[in-house]
Design a protein around this motif. Structure first.
Motif, PDB file in Angstrom:
ATOM      1  N   LEU A 113     -53.718  14.100  23.545  1.00 19.94           N
ATOM      2  CA  LEU A 113     -52.358  14.448  24.020  1.00 19.94           C
ATOM      3  C   LEU A 113     -51.659  13.270  24.551  1.00 19.94           C
ATOM      4  CD1 LEU A 113     -53.507  17.626  26.047  1.00 19.94           C
ATOM      5  CD2 LEU A 113     -52.493  17.541  23.902  1.00 19.94           C
ATOM      6  N   ALA A 114     -51.398  12.541  23.579  1.00 20.41           N
ATOM      7  CA  ALA A 114     -50.566  11.225  23.824  1.00 20.41           C
ATOM      8  C   ALA A 114     -50.265  10.664  22.494  1.00 20.41           C
ATOM      9  CB  ALA A 114     -51.302  10.184  24.793  1.00 20.41           C
ATOM     10  N   PRO A 115     -48.932  10.043  22.541  1.00 18.70           N
ATOM     11  CA  PRO A 115     -48.476   9.574  21.263  1.00 18.70           C
ATOM     12  C   PRO A 115     -49.212   8.311  20.652  1.00 18.70           C
ATOM     13  CG  PRO A 115     -46.699  10.103  22.715  1.00 18.70           C
ATOM     14  CD  PRO A 115     -47.785  10.083  23.448  1.00 18.70           C
ATOM     15  N   ASP A 116     -49.245   8.095  19.480  1.00 16.04           N
ATOM     16  CA  ASP A 116     -49.950   6.969  18.804  1.00 16.04           C
ATOM     17  C   ASP A 116     -49.274   5.507  18.870  1.00 16.04           C
ATOM     18  OD1 ASP A 116     -52.168   8.427  18.031  1.00 16.04           O
ATOM     19  OD2 ASP A 116     -51.408   8.708  16.042  1.00 16.04           O
ATOM     20  N   GLY A 117     -49.596   4.613  18.722  1.00 17.63           N
ATOM     21  CA  GLY A 117     -48.721   3.230  18.792  1.00 17.63           C
ATOM     22  C   GLY A 117     -48.708   2.707  19.911  1.00 17.63           C
ATOM     23  N   THR A 118     -47.826   1.744  19.995  1.00 22.56           N
ATOM     24  CA  THR A 118     -47.634   0.941  21.449  1.00 22.56           C
ATOM     25  C   THR A 118     -45.880   0.902  21.701  1.00 22.56           C
ATOM     26  OG1 THR A 118     -47.190  -0.957  19.855  1.00 22.56           O
ATOM     27  CG2 THR A 118     -49.409  -0.465  20.901  1.00 22.56           C
ATOM     28  N   PRO A 119     -45.414   0.809  22.899  1.00 24.36           N
ATOM     29  CA  PRO A 119     -44.500   0.973  23.229  1.00 24.36           C
ATOM     30  C   PRO A 119     -43.518  -0.260  22.419  1.00 24.36           C
ATOM     31  CG  PRO A 119     -45.715   0.953  25.259  1.00 24.36           C
ATOM     32  CD  PRO A 119     -46.600   0.574  23.944  1.00 24.36           C
ATOM     33  N   VAL A 120     -42.194   0.456  22.027  1.00 26.15           N
ATOM     34  CA  VAL A 120     -41.310  -0.686  21.489  1.00 26.15           C
ATOM     35  C   VAL A 120     -40.694  -1.333  22.525  1.00 26.15           C
ATOM     36  CG1 VAL A 120     -39.489  -0.763  19.947  1.00 26.15           C
ATOM     37  CG2 VAL A 120     -40.911   0.986  19.620  1.00 26.15           C
ATOM     38  N   GLN A 121     -40.460  -2.727  22.343  1.00 21.63           N
ATOM     39  CA  GLN A 121     -39.788  -3.510  23.324  1.00 21.63           C
ATOM     40  C   GLN A 121     -38.674  -4.021  22.845  1.00 21.63           C
ATOM     41  OE1 GLN A 121     -40.723  -3.677  26.607  1.00 21.63           O
ATOM     42  NE2 GLN A 121     -42.577  -2.211  26.354  1.00 21.63           N
ATOM     43  N   SER A 122     -37.429  -4.056  23.644  1.00 18.86           N
ATOM     44  CA  SER A 122     -36.192  -4.760  23.141  1.00 18.86           C
ATOM     45  C   SER A 122     -35.890  -5.504  24.412  1.00 18.86           C
ATOM     46  CB  SER A 122     -35.287  -3.897  22.697  1.00 18.86           C
ATOM     47  OG  SER A 122     -33.814  -4.418  22.505  1.00 18.86           O
ATOM     48  N   GLY A 123     -36.243  -6.993  24.297  1.00 21.22           N
ATOM     49  CA  GLY A 123     -35.739  -7.785  25.581  1.00 21.22           C
ATOM     50  C   GLY A 123     -36.846  -7.589  26.408  1.00 21.22           C
ATOM     51  N   THR A 124     -36.816  -8.190  27.458  1.00 20.94           N
ATOM     52  CA  THR A 124     -38.014  -8.196  28.532  1.00 20.94           C
ATOM     53  C   THR A 124     -37.710  -8.274  30.024  1.00 20.94           C
ATOM     54  OG1 THR A 124     -37.967 -10.574  28.546  1.00 20.94           O
ATOM     55  CG2 THR A 124     -39.523  -9.795  27.154  1.00 20.94           C
ATOM     56  N   LYS A 125     -36.584  -8.337  30.251  1.00 13.88           N
ATOM     57  CA  LYS A 125     -36.132  -8.272  31.646  1.00 13.88           C
ATOM     58  C   LYS A 125     -35.216  -7.110  31.961  1.00 13.88           C
ATOM     59  CE  LYS A 125     -35.685 -13.170  32.365  1.00 13.88           C
ATOM     60  NZ  LYS A 125     -34.633 -14.282  32.844  1.00 13.88           N
ATOM     61  N   LEU A 153     -42.357   5.097  24.547  1.00 12.30           N
ATOM     62  CA  LEU A 153     -42.197   5.095  23.129  1.00 12.30           C
ATOM     63  C   LEU A 153     -41.325   3.718  22.979  1.00 12.30           C
ATOM     64  CD1 LEU A 153     -41.889   8.626  21.893  1.00 12.30           C
ATOM     65  CD2 LEU A 153     -43.975   7.240  22.395  1.00 12.30           C
ATOM     66  N   GLY A 154     -40.225   3.410  23.818  1.00 13.54           N
ATOM     67  CA  GLY A 154     -39.451   2.411  23.403  1.00 13.54           C
ATOM     68  C   GLY A 154     -38.501   1.843  24.369  1.00 13.54           C
ATOM     69  N   PRO A 160     -37.520   1.292  30.190  1.00 15.24           N
ATOM     70  CA  PRO A 160     -38.000   2.340  29.123  1.00 15.24           C
ATOM     71  C   PRO A 160     -36.825   3.464  28.651  1.00 15.24           C
ATOM     72  CG  PRO A 160     -39.453   2.202  31.005  1.00 15.24           C
ATOM     73  CD  PRO A 160     -38.450   1.167  31.310  1.00 15.24           C
ATOM     74  N   ALA A 161     -36.526   3.375  27.580  1.00 14.91           N
ATOM     75  CA  ALA A 161     -35.357   4.301  27.060  1.00 14.91           C
ATOM     76  C   ALA A 161     -35.871   5.576  26.263  1.00 14.91           C
ATOM     77  CB  ALA A 161     -34.604   3.443  26.052  1.00 14.91           C
ATOM     78  N   LEU A 162     -37.050   5.428  25.665  1.00 11.62           N
ATOM     79  CA  LEU A 162     -37.356   6.454  24.816  1.00 11.62           C
ATOM     80  C   LEU A 162     -38.783   6.965  25.299  1.00 11.62           C
ATOM     81  CD1 LEU A 162     -37.191   8.658  22.112  1.00 11.62           C
ATOM     82  CD2 LEU A 162     -38.196   6.429  21.010  1.00 11.62           C
ATOM     83  N   LEU A 163     -39.235   8.156  25.578  1.00 15.57           N
ATOM     84  CA  LEU A 163     -40.354   8.825  26.236  1.00 15.57           C
ATOM     85  C   LEU A 163     -40.843   9.820  25.441  1.00 15.57           C
ATOM     86  CD1 LEU A 163     -39.252   8.623  30.134  1.00 15.57           C
ATOM     87  CD2 LEU A 163     -40.290   6.897  28.626  1.00 15.57           C
ATOM     88  N   GLY A 164     -42.081   9.950  25.395  1.00 17.54           N
ATOM     89  CA  GLY A 164     -42.577  11.158  24.681  1.00 17.54           C
ATOM     90  C   GLY A 164     -43.669  11.746  25.438  1.00 17.54           C
TER      91      GLY A 164
END
Length: 407
Positions: A113-125, A153-154, A160-164
Protein backbone atom coordinates in the motif's frame (compact mmCIF):
# COMPACT_ATOMS: atom_id res chain seq x y z
CA UNK A 1 -58.31 -57.38 -91.42
CA UNK A 2 -55.60 -56.28 -89.02
CA UNK A 3 -56.24 -54.65 -85.70
CA UNK A 4 -55.29 -50.95 -85.80
CA UNK A 5 -52.48 -49.90 -83.52
CA UNK A 6 -53.47 -47.76 -80.53
CA UNK A 7 -52.76 -44.04 -80.88
CA UNK A 8 -49.53 -42.81 -79.30
CA UNK A 9 -49.96 -40.91 -76.05
CA UNK A 10 -49.15 -37.23 -76.21
CA UNK A 11 -47.12 -35.69 -73.37
CA UNK A 12 -48.48 -32.53 -71.83
CA UNK A 13 -44.97 -31.46 -70.86
CA UNK A 14 -43.46 -29.44 -73.71
CA UNK A 15 -40.04 -30.32 -72.45
CA UNK A 16 -40.75 -33.98 -73.15
CA UNK A 17 -42.17 -33.52 -76.65
CA UNK A 18 -40.26 -35.36 -79.29
CA UNK A 19 -37.88 -33.19 -81.20
CA UNK A 20 -39.32 -31.54 -84.26
CA UNK A 21 -37.77 -31.68 -87.61
CA UNK A 22 -34.80 -29.38 -87.85
CA UNK A 23 -34.29 -29.21 -84.05
CA UNK A 24 -30.63 -29.71 -83.18
CA UNK A 25 -31.05 -30.17 -79.42
CA UNK A 26 -33.89 -31.59 -77.37
CA UNK A 27 -35.77 -28.92 -75.48
CA UNK A 28 -35.42 -30.80 -72.20
CA UNK A 29 -31.65 -30.82 -72.42
CA UNK A 30 -31.69 -27.15 -73.38
CA UNK A 31 -33.65 -26.23 -70.24
CA UNK A 32 -31.33 -28.27 -68.08
CA UNK A 33 -28.35 -26.42 -69.53
CA UNK A 34 -29.97 -23.05 -68.87
CA UNK A 35 -30.71 -24.00 -65.25
CA UNK A 36 -27.12 -25.21 -64.85
CA UNK A 37 -25.74 -21.95 -66.24
CA UNK A 38 -28.01 -19.88 -63.98
CA UNK A 39 -26.99 -21.94 -60.95
CA UNK A 40 -23.31 -21.55 -61.83
CA UNK A 41 -23.65 -17.79 -62.25
CA UNK A 42 -25.45 -17.54 -58.90
CA UNK A 43 -22.70 -19.45 -57.15
CA UNK A 44 -20.07 -17.30 -58.82
CA UNK A 45 -21.92 -14.11 -57.80
CA UNK A 46 -22.20 -15.29 -54.20
CA UNK A 47 -18.52 -16.24 -54.13
CA UNK A 48 -17.62 -12.86 -55.61
CA UNK A 49 -19.66 -11.07 -52.92
CA UNK A 50 -17.97 -13.13 -50.21
CA UNK A 51 -14.58 -12.31 -51.72
CA UNK A 52 -15.37 -8.58 -51.75
CA UNK A 53 -16.65 -8.77 -48.16
CA UNK A 54 -13.57 -10.71 -47.03
CA UNK A 55 -11.23 -8.19 -48.67
CA UNK A 56 -13.12 -5.30 -47.06
CA UNK A 57 -13.11 -7.06 -43.68
CA UNK A 58 -9.36 -7.67 -43.83
CA UNK A 59 -8.74 -4.07 -44.90
CA UNK A 60 -11.05 -2.62 -42.22
CA UNK A 61 -9.70 -4.67 -39.32
CA UNK A 62 -6.15 -4.26 -40.61
CA UNK A 63 -6.61 -0.48 -40.65
CA UNK A 64 -7.88 -0.59 -37.07
CA UNK A 65 -4.93 -2.70 -35.96
CA UNK A 66 -2.45 -0.47 -37.77
CA UNK A 67 -3.93 2.81 -36.51
CA UNK A 68 -1.63 5.10 -34.49
CA UNK A 69 -1.45 4.58 -30.77
CA UNK A 70 -0.48 1.93 -28.26
CA UNK A 71 -3.89 0.31 -27.80
CA UNK A 72 -3.77 -3.46 -27.38
CA UNK A 73 -5.01 -5.81 -30.11
CA UNK A 74 -8.00 -6.79 -27.97
CA UNK A 75 -8.93 -3.15 -27.36
CA UNK A 76 -8.57 -2.28 -31.06
CA UNK A 77 -10.73 -5.20 -32.21
CA UNK A 78 -13.37 -4.42 -29.58
CA UNK A 79 -13.48 -0.76 -30.63
CA UNK A 80 -13.71 -1.80 -34.30
CA UNK A 81 -16.59 -4.15 -33.53
CA UNK A 82 -18.53 -1.51 -31.60
CA UNK A 83 -17.98 0.98 -34.41
CA UNK A 84 -19.43 -1.56 -36.89
CA UNK A 85 -22.65 -2.41 -35.03
CA UNK A 86 -21.25 -5.52 -33.34
CA UNK A 87 -21.57 -4.11 -29.85
CA UNK A 88 -23.86 -6.95 -28.65
CA UNK A 89 -21.23 -9.51 -29.65
CA UNK A 90 -18.51 -7.63 -27.76
CA UNK A 91 -20.80 -7.23 -24.75
CA UNK A 92 -21.56 -10.97 -24.75
CA UNK A 93 -17.87 -11.88 -24.84
CA UNK A 94 -17.07 -9.35 -22.11
CA UNK A 95 -19.95 -10.73 -20.06
CA UNK A 96 -18.51 -14.24 -20.27
CA UNK A 97 -15.11 -12.93 -19.24
CA UNK A 98 -16.62 -10.97 -16.35
CA UNK A 99 -18.58 -14.01 -15.14
CA UNK A 100 -15.41 -16.08 -15.22
CA UNK A 101 -13.51 -13.44 -13.20
CA UNK A 102 -15.95 -11.28 -11.20
CA UNK A 103 -14.63 -8.80 -8.61
CA UNK A 104 -13.79 -10.68 -5.44
CA UNK A 105 -15.54 -9.99 -2.17
CA UNK A 106 -13.35 -9.83 0.93
CA UNK A 107 -9.68 -10.70 1.19
CA UNK A 108 -6.59 -8.56 1.58
CA UNK A 109 -4.48 -6.69 -1.00
CA UNK A 110 -1.64 -8.58 -2.61
CA UNK A 111 0.34 -5.41 -3.39
CA UNK A 112 2.06 -3.02 -1.03
CA UNK A 113 0.00 0.00 0.00
CA UNK A 114 2.71 2.42 -1.09
CA UNK A 115 3.86 3.53 -4.56
CA UNK A 116 6.94 2.00 -6.14
CA UNK A 117 10.02 4.02 -7.07
CA UNK A 118 11.80 6.91 -5.41
CA UNK A 119 10.73 10.56 -5.10
CA UNK A 120 11.40 12.76 -8.11
CA UNK A 121 13.56 15.73 -7.18
CA UNK A 122 13.79 19.00 -9.09
CA UNK A 123 16.23 21.28 -7.30
CA UNK A 124 17.24 20.88 -3.66
CA UNK A 125 16.25 24.00 -1.72
CA UNK A 126 12.57 24.30 -0.72
CA UNK A 127 11.12 27.51 -2.09
CA UNK A 128 7.75 27.39 -0.30
CA UNK A 129 5.91 25.60 2.45
CA UNK A 130 4.42 22.35 1.14
CA UNK A 131 0.71 21.57 1.30
CA UNK A 132 0.38 18.45 3.42
CA UNK A 133 -3.07 16.84 3.00
CA UNK A 134 -4.54 14.87 5.88
CA UNK A 135 -4.14 11.10 5.76
CA UNK A 136 -6.97 9.55 3.76
CA UNK A 137 -9.57 7.60 5.71
CA UNK A 138 -9.92 4.05 4.47
CA UNK A 139 -13.47 3.24 3.29
CA UNK A 140 -12.75 -0.38 4.29
CA UNK A 141 -12.46 0.31 8.02
CA UNK A 142 -9.38 0.26 10.25
CA UNK A 143 -6.40 1.06 7.99
CA UNK A 144 -3.74 -1.43 7.03
CA UNK A 145 -0.07 -0.37 7.33
CA UNK A 146 0.60 2.60 4.98
CA UNK A 147 -3.04 2.71 3.84
CA UNK A 148 -4.13 6.28 3.09
CA UNK A 149 -0.64 7.67 3.82
CA UNK A 150 0.70 10.21 1.34
CA UNK A 151 4.06 9.50 -0.29
CA UNK A 152 6.09 12.03 -2.27
CA UNK A 153 6.27 11.10 -5.96
CA UNK A 154 7.80 14.33 -7.23
CA UNK A 155 9.26 17.55 -5.88
CA UNK A 156 9.94 20.94 -7.45
CA UNK A 157 12.83 22.97 -6.02
CA UNK A 158 12.84 20.71 -2.98
CA UNK A 159 9.13 21.11 -2.22
CA UNK A 160 6.86 18.04 -2.57
CA UNK A 161 4.53 18.75 -5.49
CA UNK A 162 3.15 15.34 -6.46
CA UNK A 163 1.88 12.94 -3.79
CA UNK A 164 0.32 9.50 -3.98
CA UNK A 165 -1.70 7.35 -1.59
CA UNK A 166 -3.17 3.83 -1.77
CA UNK A 167 -6.30 2.57 -0.06
CA UNK A 168 -9.02 -0.06 -0.36
CA UNK A 169 -12.07 1.33 -2.22
CA UNK A 170 -14.90 0.04 0.04
CA UNK A 171 -15.67 -2.46 2.80
CA UNK A 172 -16.59 -5.27 0.38
CA UNK A 173 -13.89 -5.32 -2.32
CA UNK A 174 -11.13 -5.35 0.27
CA UNK A 175 -8.54 -7.21 -1.81
CA UNK A 176 -8.39 -4.36 -4.35
CA UNK A 177 -6.35 -1.16 -4.13
CA UNK A 178 -7.24 2.26 -5.53
CA UNK A 179 -4.79 5.13 -5.87
CA UNK A 180 -5.18 8.86 -5.30
CA UNK A 181 -2.71 11.48 -6.53
CA UNK A 182 -2.49 15.05 -5.21
CA UNK A 183 -0.96 17.72 -7.48
CA UNK A 184 0.06 21.14 -6.15
CA UNK A 185 -0.64 23.73 -8.84
CA UNK A 186 1.66 26.29 -7.24
CA UNK A 187 4.51 24.05 -8.42
CA UNK A 188 3.00 22.28 -11.42
CA UNK A 189 1.56 23.19 -14.80
CA UNK A 190 -0.96 21.16 -16.81
CA UNK A 191 -1.05 20.54 -20.57
CA UNK A 192 -3.93 18.95 -22.51
CA UNK A 193 -2.92 16.70 -25.44
CA UNK A 194 -5.19 15.35 -28.23
CA UNK A 195 -5.40 11.73 -29.34
CA UNK A 196 -4.68 10.55 -32.89
CA UNK A 197 -8.20 9.13 -33.25
CA UNK A 198 -10.10 10.96 -30.54
CA UNK A 199 -10.58 13.87 -30.85
CA UNK A 200 -8.72 13.10 -34.10
CA UNK A 201 -6.69 15.23 -36.50
CA UNK A 202 -6.85 19.00 -36.11
CA UNK A 203 -4.84 22.16 -35.66
CA UNK A 204 -4.27 21.47 -32.00
CA UNK A 205 -0.75 22.88 -31.71
CA UNK A 206 0.15 19.99 -29.38
CA UNK A 207 1.28 16.45 -30.37
CA UNK A 208 -0.63 13.25 -29.41
CA UNK A 209 2.35 12.18 -27.29
CA UNK A 210 5.15 13.54 -25.12
CA UNK A 211 7.94 13.32 -27.69
CA UNK A 212 11.66 13.33 -27.04
CA UNK A 213 12.81 16.89 -26.46
CA UNK A 214 9.63 17.80 -24.55
CA UNK A 215 10.14 15.64 -21.46
CA UNK A 216 12.31 17.82 -19.25
CA UNK A 217 10.39 18.55 -16.05
CA UNK A 218 7.69 15.96 -16.83
CA UNK A 219 6.24 14.67 -13.54
CA UNK A 220 2.93 12.92 -14.40
CA UNK A 221 0.49 11.93 -17.13
CA UNK A 222 -3.08 10.64 -16.90
CA UNK A 223 -5.89 9.56 -19.21
CA UNK A 224 -8.77 11.60 -20.58
CA UNK A 225 -12.46 10.73 -20.86
CA UNK A 226 -14.94 8.98 -23.15
CA UNK A 227 -14.89 9.18 -26.94
CA UNK A 228 -15.76 12.63 -28.23
CA UNK A 229 -16.28 11.42 -31.80
CA UNK A 230 -19.28 9.26 -30.83
CA UNK A 231 -20.54 11.81 -28.29
CA UNK A 232 -20.10 9.24 -25.52
CA UNK A 233 -18.69 12.08 -23.42
CA UNK A 234 -21.92 14.08 -23.84
CA UNK A 235 -19.81 17.16 -24.43
CA UNK A 236 -16.98 18.59 -26.48
CA UNK A 237 -13.22 19.06 -26.69
CA UNK A 238 -11.45 22.39 -27.19
CA UNK A 239 -7.72 23.05 -27.56
CA UNK A 240 -5.89 26.15 -28.79
CA UNK A 241 -8.76 27.52 -30.85
CA UNK A 242 -9.99 24.24 -32.36
CA UNK A 243 -13.18 22.51 -31.21
CA UNK A 244 -14.36 18.95 -31.74
CA UNK A 245 -17.92 18.13 -30.75
CA UNK A 246 -19.93 20.76 -28.89
CA UNK A 247 -19.01 22.44 -25.62
CA UNK A 248 -22.19 21.79 -23.65
CA UNK A 249 -23.59 23.81 -20.76
CA UNK A 250 -23.91 21.73 -17.61
CA UNK A 251 -21.25 19.25 -18.67
CA UNK A 252 -18.46 18.31 -16.27
CA UNK A 253 -15.35 19.97 -17.69
CA UNK A 254 -11.61 19.78 -17.12
CA UNK A 255 -10.56 23.33 -17.98
CA UNK A 256 -7.01 24.54 -18.77
CA UNK A 257 -5.86 28.17 -18.72
CA UNK A 258 -2.92 30.14 -20.11
CA UNK A 259 -1.09 30.17 -16.78
CA UNK A 260 -0.80 26.37 -16.91
CA UNK A 261 -3.43 25.76 -14.27
CA UNK A 262 -6.46 23.48 -14.47
CA UNK A 263 -9.80 23.19 -12.73
CA UNK A 264 -12.95 21.05 -12.81
CA UNK A 265 -16.12 22.96 -13.58
CA UNK A 266 -19.78 22.79 -14.44
CA UNK A 267 -19.54 24.39 -17.89
CA UNK A 268 -21.53 27.60 -18.16
CA UNK A 269 -21.79 27.95 -14.39
CA UNK A 270 -18.19 27.72 -13.13
CA UNK A 271 -16.33 28.35 -16.41
CA UNK A 272 -16.92 29.64 -19.93
CA UNK A 273 -14.83 29.97 -23.09
CA UNK A 274 -12.92 33.15 -22.30
CA UNK A 275 -9.65 34.24 -24.01
CA UNK A 276 -7.80 32.88 -20.96
CA UNK A 277 -9.00 29.30 -21.61
CA UNK A 278 -6.65 27.15 -23.70
CA UNK A 279 -8.29 23.75 -23.34
CA UNK A 280 -11.54 22.07 -22.29
CA UNK A 281 -12.21 18.35 -21.92
CA UNK A 282 -15.86 17.60 -21.15
CA UNK A 283 -17.17 14.27 -19.85
CA UNK A 284 -20.67 13.58 -18.49
CA UNK A 285 -21.82 15.40 -15.31
CA UNK A 286 -20.09 16.27 -12.05
CA UNK A 287 -19.83 13.40 -9.57
CA UNK A 288 -18.82 15.77 -6.74
CA UNK A 289 -20.30 19.24 -6.48
CA UNK A 290 -19.92 21.68 -3.57
CA UNK A 291 -17.95 18.93 -1.82
CA UNK A 292 -20.86 16.46 -1.88
CA UNK A 293 -21.65 13.38 -3.96
CA UNK A 294 -25.04 13.78 -5.72
CA UNK A 295 -27.60 10.95 -5.67
CA UNK A 296 -27.45 10.85 -9.49
CA UNK A 297 -24.28 8.74 -9.31
CA UNK A 298 -26.45 5.77 -8.29
CA UNK A 299 -28.95 6.01 -11.15
CA UNK A 300 -28.72 4.89 -14.79
CA UNK A 301 -25.19 3.70 -14.12
CA UNK A 302 -24.65 2.03 -17.51
CA UNK A 303 -26.54 4.51 -19.68
CA UNK A 304 -25.52 7.59 -17.71
CA UNK A 305 -21.96 6.80 -16.66
CA UNK A 306 -20.58 4.70 -19.48
CA UNK A 307 -20.82 1.26 -21.07
CA UNK A 308 -18.94 -0.94 -18.64
CA UNK A 309 -17.73 -4.47 -19.16
CA UNK A 310 -20.84 -6.67 -18.99
CA UNK A 311 -22.81 -3.68 -17.71
CA UNK A 312 -21.40 -4.15 -14.21
CA UNK A 313 -21.06 -1.34 -11.70
CA UNK A 314 -17.68 -2.32 -10.24
CA UNK A 315 -15.02 -1.88 -12.91
CA UNK A 316 -11.84 0.14 -13.48
CA UNK A 317 -12.74 3.83 -13.28
CA UNK A 318 -10.84 7.10 -13.10
CA UNK A 319 -11.71 10.65 -12.14
CA UNK A 320 -10.28 14.07 -11.28
CA UNK A 321 -11.27 16.91 -9.00
CA UNK A 322 -10.26 20.33 -7.66
CA UNK A 323 -9.82 21.12 -3.95
CA UNK A 324 -10.51 24.32 -2.05
CA UNK A 325 -6.77 24.97 -1.73
CA UNK A 326 -6.28 24.64 -5.51
CA UNK A 327 -4.81 21.13 -5.72
CA UNK A 328 -5.87 18.72 -8.45
CA UNK A 329 -6.66 15.22 -7.18
CA UNK A 330 -6.83 12.17 -9.43
CA UNK A 331 -8.25 8.78 -8.39
CA UNK A 332 -8.43 5.45 -10.19
CA UNK A 333 -8.54 1.74 -9.57
CA UNK A 334 -10.31 -1.58 -10.15
CA UNK A 335 -13.68 -2.62 -8.71
CA UNK A 336 -14.99 0.96 -8.46
CA UNK A 337 -18.58 2.09 -8.83
CA UNK A 338 -19.39 5.68 -9.73
CA UNK A 339 -20.18 6.32 -6.09
CA UNK A 340 -17.02 4.78 -4.65
CA UNK A 341 -14.95 6.76 -7.18
CA UNK A 342 -16.79 9.94 -6.18
CA UNK A 343 -16.31 9.12 -2.48
CA UNK A 344 -12.55 8.71 -2.99
CA UNK A 345 -12.31 12.12 -4.65
CA UNK A 346 -14.55 13.83 -2.07
CA UNK A 347 -12.56 12.30 0.79
CA UNK A 348 -9.37 13.58 -0.85
CA UNK A 349 -10.79 17.11 -0.58
CA UNK A 350 -12.39 17.61 -4.01
CA UNK A 351 -15.14 20.22 -4.04
CA UNK A 352 -15.91 19.49 -7.70
CA UNK A 353 -14.99 16.29 -9.51
CA UNK A 354 -15.74 14.40 -12.70
CA UNK A 355 -15.42 10.86 -13.96
CA UNK A 356 -12.89 10.33 -16.74
CA UNK A 357 -12.47 7.06 -18.64
CA UNK A 358 -13.48 3.58 -17.45
CA UNK A 359 -12.53 -0.06 -18.11
CA UNK A 360 -8.90 -1.27 -17.93
CA UNK A 361 -7.97 -0.72 -21.59
CA UNK A 362 -8.13 3.07 -21.40
CA UNK A 363 -6.92 4.42 -18.08
CA UNK A 364 -3.59 5.01 -16.42
CA UNK A 365 -1.59 7.34 -14.21
CA UNK A 366 2.20 7.57 -14.50
CA UNK A 367 4.79 9.54 -12.59
CA UNK A 368 8.32 10.09 -13.89
CA UNK A 369 11.77 9.62 -12.36
CA UNK A 370 14.68 11.55 -13.95
CA UNK A 371 17.31 9.05 -12.73
CA UNK A 372 20.34 9.47 -15.03
CA UNK A 373 18.72 11.73 -17.67
CA UNK A 374 16.34 14.53 -16.62
CA UNK A 375 15.53 15.16 -20.29
CA UNK A 376 14.19 11.62 -20.64
CA UNK A 377 12.67 10.58 -17.30
CA UNK A 378 11.61 7.01 -16.65
CA UNK A 379 7.83 6.47 -16.41
CA UNK A 380 6.43 4.46 -13.48
CA UNK A 381 2.89 3.13 -13.10
CA UNK A 382 1.20 4.52 -10.01
CA UNK A 383 -0.85 1.31 -9.69
CA UNK A 384 1.36 -1.59 -10.74
CA UNK A 385 -1.63 -3.64 -11.91
CA UNK A 386 -2.94 -1.08 -14.40
CA UNK A 387 -3.19 -2.62 -17.88
CA UNK A 388 -1.63 0.22 -19.87
CA UNK A 389 2.16 0.39 -20.10
CA UNK A 390 4.03 3.08 -18.20
CA UNK A 391 5.48 4.57 -21.40
CA UNK A 392 2.16 4.78 -23.25
CA UNK A 393 2.37 8.55 -23.72
CA UNK A 394 5.94 8.44 -25.01
CA UNK A 395 4.29 7.03 -28.15
CA UNK A 396 1.49 8.48 -30.23
CA UNK A 397 -1.76 7.60 -28.47
CA UNK A 398 -5.28 7.15 -29.79
CA UNK A 399 -7.04 9.18 -27.06
CA UNK A 400 -6.43 12.49 -25.32
CA UNK A 401 -4.48 12.81 -22.09
CA UNK A 402 -3.00 15.37 -19.69
CA UNK A 403 0.71 15.93 -19.03
CA UNK A 404 1.92 17.55 -15.81
CA UNK A 405 5.23 19.46 -15.64
CA UNK A 406 7.28 21.24 -13.02
CA UNK A 407 6.90 25.00 -13.24
Amino acid sequence: MGIPAPPESVSEDPAEEPPQAGTTQPRKKRFRRIRHLLSLRTVRAILALFAVFFVWLCWSIGSALAAPGDDSVVARVAEWARDHHLGPVVTFLEDQQYKANPPKIGGRPTIALAPDGTPVQSGTKPTMKPITPARLVSPAGPPLPNEGTWHTLGSVNGTPALLGAFLRPDNEHTSYVAAVASMDQRLLRFSLHPGELDPGPGKWGVPPSVPAGQRTGLLATFNGGFKISDNEAQGGFYLNGTTRGTLTDGAASLVFTKDGKATVADWGRDATLTPNVTGVRQNLKLIVDHGKVPDSVDTNVESGWGLTIAGKYFVWRSGIGITNDGRMVFAYGPALSVRTLADLLANAGAVRAMQLDINPAWMSFQYYEPKTDPADPTPVKLLPDQERPANRYYESTSRDFTAVYAR
